[in-house]
Design a protein around this motif. Structure first.
Motif, mmCIF file in Angstrom:
data_model
loop_
_atom_site.group_PDB
_atom_site.id
_atom_site.type_symbol
_atom_site.label_atom_id
_atom_site.label_comp_id
_atom_site.label_asym_id
_atom_site.label_seq_id
_atom_site.Cartn_x
_atom_site.Cartn_y
_atom_site.Cartn_z
ATOM 1 N N PRO A 343 39.109 26.890 3.752
ATOM 2 C CA PRO A 343 40.115 27.953 3.642
ATOM 3 C C PRO A 343 39.652 29.106 2.740
ATOM 4 O O PRO A 343 39.792 30.267 3.079
ATOM 5 C CB PRO A 343 41.332 27.241 3.046
ATOM 6 N N THR A 344 39.087 28.746 1.588
ATOM 7 C CA THR A 344 38.609 29.771 0.645
ATOM 8 C C THR A 344 37.269 29.314 0.062
ATOM 9 O O THR A 344 37.112 28.153 -0.309
ATOM 10 C CB THR A 344 39.626 29.971 -0.515
ATOM 11 N N THR A 345 36.332 30.256 -0.003
ATOM 12 C CA THR A 345 35.046 29.966 -0.656
ATOM 13 C C THR A 345 34.952 30.784 -1.937
ATOM 14 O O THR A 345 35.085 32.015 -1.926
ATOM 15 C CB THR A 345 33.862 30.301 0.273
ATOM 16 N N HIS A 346 34.750 30.074 -3.056
ATOM 17 C CA HIS A 346 34.602 30.687 -4.378
ATOM 18 C C HIS A 346 33.110 30.676 -4.717
ATOM 19 O O HIS A 346 32.437 29.686 -4.462
ATOM 20 C CB HIS A 346 35.353 29.869 -5.428
ATOM 21 N N ALA A 347 32.598 31.758 -5.314
ATOM 22 C CA ALA A 347 31.168 31.806 -5.660
ATOM 23 C C ALA A 347 30.962 32.200 -7.110
ATOM 24 O O ALA A 347 31.472 33.235 -7.566
ATOM 25 C CB ALA A 347 30.433 32.786 -4.752
ATOM 26 N N ILE A 348 30.211 31.361 -7.833
ATOM 27 C CA ILE A 348 29.749 31.699 -9.184
ATOM 28 C C ILE A 348 28.338 32.240 -9.031
ATOM 29 O O ILE A 348 27.474 31.583 -8.453
ATOM 30 C CB ILE A 348 29.759 30.451 -10.098
ATOM 31 N N PHE A 349 28.106 33.449 -9.534
ATOM 32 C CA PHE A 349 26.802 34.096 -9.317
ATOM 33 C C PHE A 349 26.335 34.783 -10.588
ATOM 34 O O PHE A 349 27.077 35.519 -11.239
ATOM 35 C CB PHE A 349 26.921 35.123 -8.183
ATOM 36 N N GLY A 350 25.073 34.509 -10.942
ATOM 37 C CA GLY A 350 24.412 35.205 -12.044
ATOM 38 C C GLY A 350 22.962 35.417 -11.653
ATOM 39 O O GLY A 350 22.385 34.587 -10.956
ATOM 40 N N ALA A 351 22.371 36.537 -12.071
ATOM 41 C CA ALA A 351 21.000 36.845 -11.624
ATOM 42 C C ALA A 351 20.283 37.708 -12.638
ATOM 43 O O ALA A 351 20.905 38.330 -13.506
ATOM 44 C CB ALA A 351 21.045 37.560 -10.269
ATOM 45 N N MET A 352 18.978 37.752 -12.521
ATOM 46 C CA MET A 352 18.163 38.638 -13.342
ATOM 47 C C MET A 352 18.373 40.092 -12.890
ATOM 48 O O MET A 352 18.632 40.358 -11.716
ATOM 49 C CB MET A 352 16.680 38.280 -13.222
ATOM 50 N N ALA A 353 18.228 41.015 -13.827
ATOM 51 C CA ALA A 353 18.510 42.427 -13.537
ATOM 52 C C ALA A 353 17.502 43.038 -12.566
ATOM 53 O O ALA A 353 17.796 44.039 -11.914
ATOM 54 C CB ALA A 353 18.524 43.218 -14.842
ATOM 55 N N ASP A 354 16.298 42.438 -12.463
ATOM 56 C CA ASP A 354 15.266 43.056 -11.609
ATOM 57 C C ASP A 354 15.349 42.603 -10.156
ATOM 58 O O ASP A 354 14.501 42.948 -9.338
ATOM 59 C CB ASP A 354 13.863 42.764 -12.171
ATOM 60 N N LYS A 355 16.362 41.823 -9.804
ATOM 61 C CA LYS A 355 16.463 41.317 -8.430
ATOM 62 C C LYS A 355 17.020 42.389 -7.487
ATOM 63 O O LYS A 355 17.774 43.264 -7.904
ATOM 64 C CB LYS A 355 17.352 40.067 -8.374
ATOM 65 N N ASP A 356 16.659 42.264 -6.220
ATOM 66 C CA ASP A 356 17.118 43.182 -5.181
ATOM 67 C C ASP A 356 18.503 42.725 -4.726
ATOM 68 O O ASP A 356 18.649 41.986 -3.755
ATOM 69 C CB ASP A 356 16.106 43.153 -4.020
ATOM 70 N N ALA A 406 31.769 34.791 -19.334
ATOM 71 C CA ALA A 406 30.739 34.815 -20.380
ATOM 72 C C ALA A 406 29.583 33.875 -20.100
ATOM 73 O O ALA A 406 28.473 34.087 -20.578
ATOM 74 C CB ALA A 406 31.374 34.462 -21.723
ATOM 75 N N ASP A 407 29.816 32.799 -19.337
ATOM 76 C CA ASP A 407 28.729 31.874 -19.003
ATOM 77 C C ASP A 407 29.109 31.100 -17.733
ATOM 78 O O ASP A 407 30.277 31.095 -17.327
ATOM 79 C CB ASP A 407 28.403 30.932 -20.175
ATOM 80 N N PRO A 408 28.127 30.452 -17.098
ATOM 81 C CA PRO A 408 28.390 29.778 -15.818
ATOM 82 C C PRO A 408 29.464 28.705 -15.894
ATOM 83 O O PRO A 408 30.248 28.543 -14.957
ATOM 84 C CB PRO A 408 27.024 29.175 -15.450
ATOM 85 N N MET A 409 29.551 27.969 -17.022
ATOM 86 C CA MET A 409 30.539 26.895 -17.123
ATOM 87 C C MET A 409 31.953 27.469 -17.155
ATOM 88 O O MET A 409 32.869 26.924 -16.525
ATOM 89 C CB MET A 409 30.259 26.066 -18.389
ATOM 90 N N THR A 433 21.864 30.056 -13.842
ATOM 91 C CA THR A 433 23.231 29.921 -13.315
ATOM 92 C C THR A 433 23.513 28.472 -12.941
ATOM 93 O O THR A 433 24.509 27.874 -13.367
ATOM 94 C CB THR A 433 23.422 30.821 -12.074
ATOM 95 N N VAL A 434 22.615 27.899 -12.125
ATOM 96 C CA VAL A 434 22.810 26.512 -11.685
ATOM 97 C C VAL A 434 22.647 25.559 -12.868
ATOM 98 O O VAL A 434 23.440 24.627 -13.056
ATOM 99 C CB VAL A 434 21.831 26.168 -10.538
ATOM 100 N N GLY A 435 21.625 25.796 -13.688
ATOM 101 C CA GLY A 435 21.423 24.959 -14.871
ATOM 102 C C GLY A 435 22.618 24.996 -15.802
ATOM 103 O O GLY A 435 22.962 24.003 -16.439
ATOM 104 N N GLY A 436 23.285 26.154 -15.854
ATOM 105 C CA GLY A 436 24.430 26.328 -16.746
ATOM 106 C C GLY A 436 25.606 25.433 -16.408
ATOM 107 O O GLY A 436 26.390 25.079 -17.295
ATOM 108 N N VAL A 437 25.756 25.065 -15.123
ATOM 109 C CA VAL A 437 26.875 24.176 -14.767
ATOM 110 C C VAL A 437 26.448 22.705 -14.762
ATOM 111 O O VAL A 437 27.262 21.825 -14.493
ATOM 112 C CB VAL A 437 27.505 24.547 -13.394
#
Length: 452
Positions: A343-356, A406-409, A433-437
């Motif tokens: 029904p709903t997909t939630h996304a936690i996303f964090g990335a390096m600033a140099d990514k496309d 403030a953080d992935p968790m 991001t993944v390591g953070g959870v």
């Protein structure tokens, strides 16, 4: 994700009795650019390796590529382990604990092995009255290579950190090179297009030795380099082929055939590309490391690798994926699509600033209803607010929403609070991001709505 344990300012030179946290803090402080300082070039590493007398007496596999390296290493390790061989793997970065970077017989190595190796490298780099400055990556790579060389292993699997030609791992002459899929990433260091990036990855090839190219459409620069130096090129579609239906798959190449194989335990359509390269590598090395068909079957069935389209059952479902460039995010989007309806997909996303970021957000945007953008504990990271601004600039969905955390968790906690049991939560982007959870172990979700 990185160890940030504080160390006493007076501890200038840790010893063989110091803790792993003290050593890592010391190595981080040694180099002015810190843990994210990247210096391409092999001169300093080769000199310290020479002082260490670094060498391997067993076959070495070296794996380079943009995506699929970790999965390729894990499948090779699993099959060789099932065949009874003592394996050692070097992989980077880690998700939660630094010790994940060296695996011995399929398990993360104990901290004591790293401490002993760090002491050896420190001694070697300070020999002869001339101190050689090493980056964090160079120092830790040399230490892990030295530690692996001391273990009496039957096979060593090395994952290239960045590029290939000038990566510290490339001081070791590989017995079998594997080049996985190549796409645009780290362009400021490796070049502006796939041809330039392919040329850098091709630097791990060696004359007269097999190089497995599992990218179905490899850059011409990779094929040209193999021809130029006289490497034994194994190209998918030419030297080996994959076939399959919904139930099983098969592989054929150069006098060897496997049929009726179960799909690898690692999920995702892209894993078949990686698995085909692994079987080519094992076939190329069969005289030195023979494996049975049963070892192949068991190895593929039991392989595990956290954070690669890892689906954790629960309510809601949780998906973890370290997709952090356009190519891997496109694969993630296809894999999410194949999961069926939520029904709903939630996304936690964090990335390096140099990514496309624009193509990444565009690929996965249609299936994400609620975004939770997060800060990450790295100076190279984009802030959650900056990610949200970039998403808003190109978002066309009136029904999608976004918040920052403030953080992935904290982002995951917010998603869990908002999600219904039938929803799905996707955590993707940087290893941080993944390591953070995963800091407190693998989350098992039980939607609050089910327990009033």
């Amino acid at each position: 994700m990185e160890h940030t344990s504080a160390t006493s300012p007076s501890l200038l030179h840790p010893t063989a009795q110091s803790s792993l946290a003290d050593w890592l803090a010391y190595i981080e402080s040694m180099h002015p650019k810190g843990i994210n300082g990247i210096e391409l070039g092999l001169g300093k590493v080769q000199e310290v390796a020479k002082r260490l007398g670094l060498r391997f007496d067993c076959p070495v596999f070296t794996v380079a590529g943009t995506n699929g390296k970790g999965s390729t290493c894990a499948m090779l390790e699993s099959i060789l382990g099932q065949a009874g061989y003592k394996t050692g793997v070097y992989t980077s970065p880690h998700l939660v604990h630094f010790e994940e970077r060296m695996r011995l017989l399929g398990e993360a190595a104990p901290a004591t092995k790293f401490v002993a190796a760090f002491a050896e490298v420190e001694s070697a780099r300070c020999q002869k009255g001339s101190e050689i400055a090493l980056t964090y990556f160079e120092f830790t790579t040399l230490a892990i290579l030295w530690a692996l060389s001391q273990e009496g292993l039957d096979a060593v699997i090395l994952e290239v950190g960045l590029g290939g030609r000038l990566d510290a791992v490339n001081i070791i002459d590989t017995d079998c090179a594997i080049i996985t899929s190549i796409d645009l990433d780290h362009m400021e260091l490796l070049g502006p297009d796939r041809e330039s990036i392919g040329r850098e990855k091709a630097g791990i090839m060696r004359t007269g030795r097999p190089v497995i190219v599992s990218d179905p459409v490899p850059p011409q620069s990779v094929l040209d380099r193999a021809l130029e130096i006289g490497a034994d090129l194994w190209q998918v579609g030419t030297d080996f082929n994959v076939s399959g239906d919904k139930q099983q798959w098969g592989w054929a190449g150069r006098g060897r055939r496997y049929s009726g194989l179960a799909y690898p335990a690692l999920r995702g359509a892209n894993q078949l590309v990686n698995a085909s390269g692994v079987l080519a590598a094992l076939t190329a090395m069969r005289e030195r490391l023979p494996v049975t068909a049963q070892a192949v079957r068991n190895g593929m069935a039991f392989v595990e690798l956290p954070g690669r389209f890892q689906i954790i059952p629960g309510q809601p479902s949780l998906v973890l994926d370290v997709a952090h460039n356009p190519h891997s995010v496109a694969a993630l989007a296809a894999n999410l699509d194949a999961m069926g309806f939520f029904p709903t997909t939630h996304a936690i996303f964090g990335a390096m600033a140099d990514k496309d970021l624009a193509p990444m957000l565009a690929k996965v945007g249609p299936m994400i209803d609620r975004w939770y953008f997060t800060d990450l504990p790295s100076p190279r990271a984009a802030s959650g607010a900056s990610l949200q601004a970039q998403w808003q600039a190109q978002n066309t969905r009136k029904d999608a929403s976004a918040t920052t955390h403030a953080d992935p968790m904290q982002a995951l906690d917010a998603a869990i609070a908002a999600a219904d049991p039938a929803d799905r939560i996707v955590v993707f982007g940087s290893f941080y991001t993944v390591g953070g959870v995963l800091q407190q172990g693998t989350p098992r979700l039980q939607a609050k709505h089910l327990n009033p």
